[in-house]
Motif scaffolding. Sequence first.
Motif, short mmCIF file in Angstrom:
data_model
loop_
_atom_site.label_atom_id
_atom_site.label_comp_id
_atom_site.label_asym_id
_atom_site.label_seq_id
_atom_site.Cartn_x
_atom_site.Cartn_y
_atom_site.Cartn_z
N VAL A 34 17.59 12.59 28.03
CA VAL A 34 18.71 11.37 28.24
C VAL A 34 19.86 11.90 27.63
CG1 VAL A 34 19.00 9.09 27.70
CG2 VAL A 34 16.60 9.82 27.61
N PRO B 7 24.27 11.97 27.62
CA PRO B 7 25.51 11.41 27.50
C PRO B 7 26.41 11.41 28.63
CG PRO B 7 25.61 13.18 26.07
CD PRO B 7 24.52 13.23 26.85
N PHE B 8 27.66 10.50 28.64
CA PHE B 8 28.47 10.86 29.75
C PHE B 8 29.50 11.99 29.38
CE2 PHE B 8 31.13 8.50 26.57
CZ PHE B 8 32.35 9.09 26.66
N PRO C 12 20.16 10.85 33.64
CA PRO C 12 21.59 11.11 33.05
C PRO C 12 22.26 9.65 32.91
CG PRO C 12 21.52 10.99 35.65
CD PRO C 12 19.96 10.71 35.01
N SER C 13 23.55 9.72 32.23
CA SER C 13 24.43 8.63 32.04
C SER C 13 24.97 8.10 33.14
CB SER C 13 25.70 8.84 30.98
OG SER C 13 26.67 8.03 31.23
N GLY D 138 18.54 1.86 31.17
CA GLY D 138 18.01 2.77 30.18
C GLY D 138 16.77 2.18 29.44
N PRO D 139 16.83 0.86 29.14
CA PRO D 139 15.56 0.56 28.53
C PRO D 139 14.48 0.38 29.30
CG PRO D 139 17.47 -0.75 27.69
CD PRO D 139 18.06 0.15 28.65
N VAL E 9 21.03 3.78 20.05
CA VAL E 9 20.16 3.99 21.23
C VAL E 9 18.91 5.29 20.68
CG1 VAL E 9 19.81 5.03 23.48
CG2 VAL E 9 21.60 3.63 23.06
N GLN F 264 16.68 3.12 18.46
CA GLN F 264 15.70 2.23 19.23
C GLN F 264 14.73 3.04 19.81
OE1 GLN F 264 18.50 0.70 22.04
NE2 GLN F 264 19.34 -1.15 20.80
N MET F 265 14.91 3.95 20.23
CA MET F 265 13.92 4.81 21.10
C MET F 265 12.85 5.43 20.18
SD MET F 265 16.15 7.31 23.76
CE MET F 265 16.40 6.85 25.19
N GLY G 258 28.97 10.28 15.39
CA GLY G 258 29.77 11.17 14.25
C GLY G 258 31.04 10.25 13.78
N CYS H 73 32.00 14.05 20.31
CA CYS H 73 31.07 13.49 18.93
C CYS H 73 31.78 14.18 17.85
CB CYS H 73 29.49 13.96 19.17
SG CYS H 73 29.47 15.67 19.60
N GLU I 33 31.98 4.87 14.04
CA GLU I 33 32.37 5.81 15.33
C GLU I 33 33.15 5.04 16.38
OE1 GLU I 33 29.19 7.39 17.93
OE2 GLU I 33 30.26 9.29 17.77
P1 NAD Z 1 24.91 6.17 25.15
O1 NAD Z 1 23.83 6.26 23.64
O2 NAD Z 1 25.59 5.03 25.32
O3 NAD Z 1 23.91 6.70 26.17
C1 NAD Z 1 23.22 7.88 26.16
C2 NAD Z 1 22.03 7.84 27.01
O4 NAD Z 1 21.16 6.94 26.68
C3 NAD Z 1 22.49 7.41 28.49
O5 NAD Z 1 21.97 7.96 29.68
C4 NAD Z 1 22.27 5.89 28.72
O6 NAD Z 1 22.21 5.49 29.89
C5 NAD Z 1 20.85 6.08 27.89
N1 NAD Z 1 20.46 4.76 27.16
C6 NAD Z 1 21.23 3.78 26.89
N2 NAD Z 1 20.47 2.72 26.31
C7 NAD Z 1 19.16 3.05 26.45
C8 NAD Z 1 17.94 2.74 26.09
N3 NAD Z 1 17.71 1.59 25.50
N4 NAD Z 1 16.79 3.39 26.38
C9 NAD Z 1 16.81 4.44 27.22
N5 NAD Z 1 18.26 5.19 27.36
C10 NAD Z 1 19.15 4.42 27.10
O7 NAD Z 1 26.17 7.44 24.51
P2 NAD Z 1 27.09 7.71 25.57
O8 NAD Z 1 28.14 6.76 25.57
O9 NAD Z 1 26.72 8.34 27.09
O10 NAD Z 1 27.71 9.23 24.48
C11 NAD Z 1 28.69 8.99 23.75
C12 NAD Z 1 27.73 8.92 22.30
O11 NAD Z 1 26.95 10.34 22.42
C13 NAD Z 1 28.65 8.94 21.21
O12 NAD Z 1 27.90 8.24 19.88
C14 NAD Z 1 28.54 10.55 20.72
O13 NAD Z 1 29.03 10.78 19.32
C15 NAD Z 1 27.31 10.79 21.22
N6 NAD Z 1 27.20 12.36 21.25
C16 NAD Z 1 26.95 13.11 20.50
C17 NAD Z 1 26.79 14.57 20.65
C18 NAD Z 1 25.99 15.46 19.36
O14 NAD Z 1 26.05 16.55 19.73
N7 NAD Z 1 25.74 14.99 18.37
C19 NAD Z 1 27.13 15.28 21.58
C20 NAD Z 1 27.89 14.34 22.61
C21 NAD Z 1 27.79 12.88 22.49
#
Ligand code: NAD
Length: 542
Positions: free
Chosen positions: A187, A189-190, A214-215, A246-247, A270, A273-274, A297, A328, A426
Amino acid sequence: MANAIFSVPRPKNEPVYDYVPKSKDHKEILSALDEALGKKIEVPMYIGNKEIFEGEKISMHPPHDTKHILGHYYKGDASHVQLAIDAALEAKTEWSEMDWNHRAAIFLRAADLIAGKYRYQMNVATMVCQSKNVFQSEIDSVCEFIDFLRFNVYYLSEIYNRQPAANSDTIWNRLKYRPLEGFVFAVTPFNFTAIAGNLCFAPALCGNTVVWKPSEDQIYSAFWLQKIFKEAGLPDGVINMVVADGPATGDVVFNHPEFAGLHFTGSTKVFQQMWTIIGQNISKYKSYPRIVGETGGKDFLMAHGSSNPVQVATALSRGAFEFQGQKCSAASRAYIAKSIWNETKKHLVEQVESMKMGSVNDTSNFINAVISKASFDRISGYIDEGLASNEIECITGGTYDDSEGYFVKPTVFVTSNPSNKWMAEEIFGPVLTIYVYEDEDFEKTLELVDQTSPYALTGAVFSTDRYAITLAEKKLENSAGNFYINDKPTGAVVGQQPFGGGRASGTNDKAGEIFNLYRWINVQTVKENLLPPEDYKYPFLG
Ligand code: NAD
């Protein structure tokens, strides 16, 4: 599984093109950008050997030009998630039994395709889809992803080569490295095209098959990842890209007995929750699922009174505002000693106010748009509340405009309260909050840095006083998975600064490193006795 090992040399990091205006690369990227903007693409779900154009048809737009249509993607439902799981399980045996060198060759070929034939295309896809300027796109979608591909192959060869000693001539011990039993759920992120690619590819390299969600804000560049994987020779069913809510996706995946692992990057909420759902379902699974998550972060920069104000200001303007603060690792809270504050403030405001903001089409823009309406609303909410708060002074920025795209001016707040939400939560946008501390409170302020936020991803200390640096390193040992000394807290490079954080920031498995790959393999120990004993009596029995 055959694991014949051939020596894999340690790769070098992919060189970063700098796209100096009017250079050949600059001209090429602009012409590739024009071409991409002149076309529309239709993105299917890739499930097994099928490209599925079903479900809701949704248009894609550059975040900096929301009226322009880049094409469409198709959003499926639970039935497509089930199909993706079935396809992954069907492809599993053949893929996992393939000699690993052949699996690796596919991904090394993908790296070469991105380094050459698809370099501009990958960049352009990330520029228009995620609103990254050309340099941010180059370090993400091209260089970081190529490094992930090449370094992971190298690290996996190191794992496979690790074998136990034989303690006698008659015993032969060996380790067999198998993939996990079942399928892996990626799963993504964008914000980083490279992360999207890596979260699917790393488990696949180890012999797993993958269901990838993917996002929805990254589908346009996800399409190019799939296209390149296919061209590199990835067999059908190894990485199945499904787009669904996602959910709803989680509901099907986390109820499946063959669910073997989650490879997640995204927000802390998220991920938690997972993990909760996985925990509730634990008795349904054949094996204990591996759970790997890199999450949010609230990254800090701590400047000691001995540090150079221009260097601190530059680390903040780059560290907080590159890619609109949507990394992040972005610096989003800073602690500056009072003795250097005036000078630091002057340089910081000068630098930030000289940053041009606009479309990625004009490569002189340092700042582009934030990803989506939802992000724009969240970030502007933090700004409005900050402007209204009597604990906050806004020293630059504080405005936003979504008439053409989701533009938020880089904003710097100074706060009198070091524990409020701007210092702890954040925001994931171009908002930096600074607390100015008394020089003699350096140690006390380090404790504040450690305790203010639940996250522990990245952090930096600036100082020319080695005692101050060592004190900060000790006090902040658990406050950051990636700790920087006299550098901005962003820009980790694969193979050089393995990336990941602890506490609420994730499981700290360090993407693109050997630690991460261990999570996608299952080790079987084989002891063979070449000369089995024929008498039960040990020598001590006389
Ligand atoms: P997000 O948590 O909104 O979404 C991430 C993914 O989870 C997406 O594909 C989304 O569709 C999916 N998703 C959302 N709700 C879901 C659910 N209930 N069940 C299953 N899948 C679900 O994050 P985002 O906005 O895409 O990315 C930004 C976040 O990612 C920030 O919090 C950032 O800090 C974090 N990030 C962390 C790192 C790291 O290495 N620590 C790197 C990049 C981004």
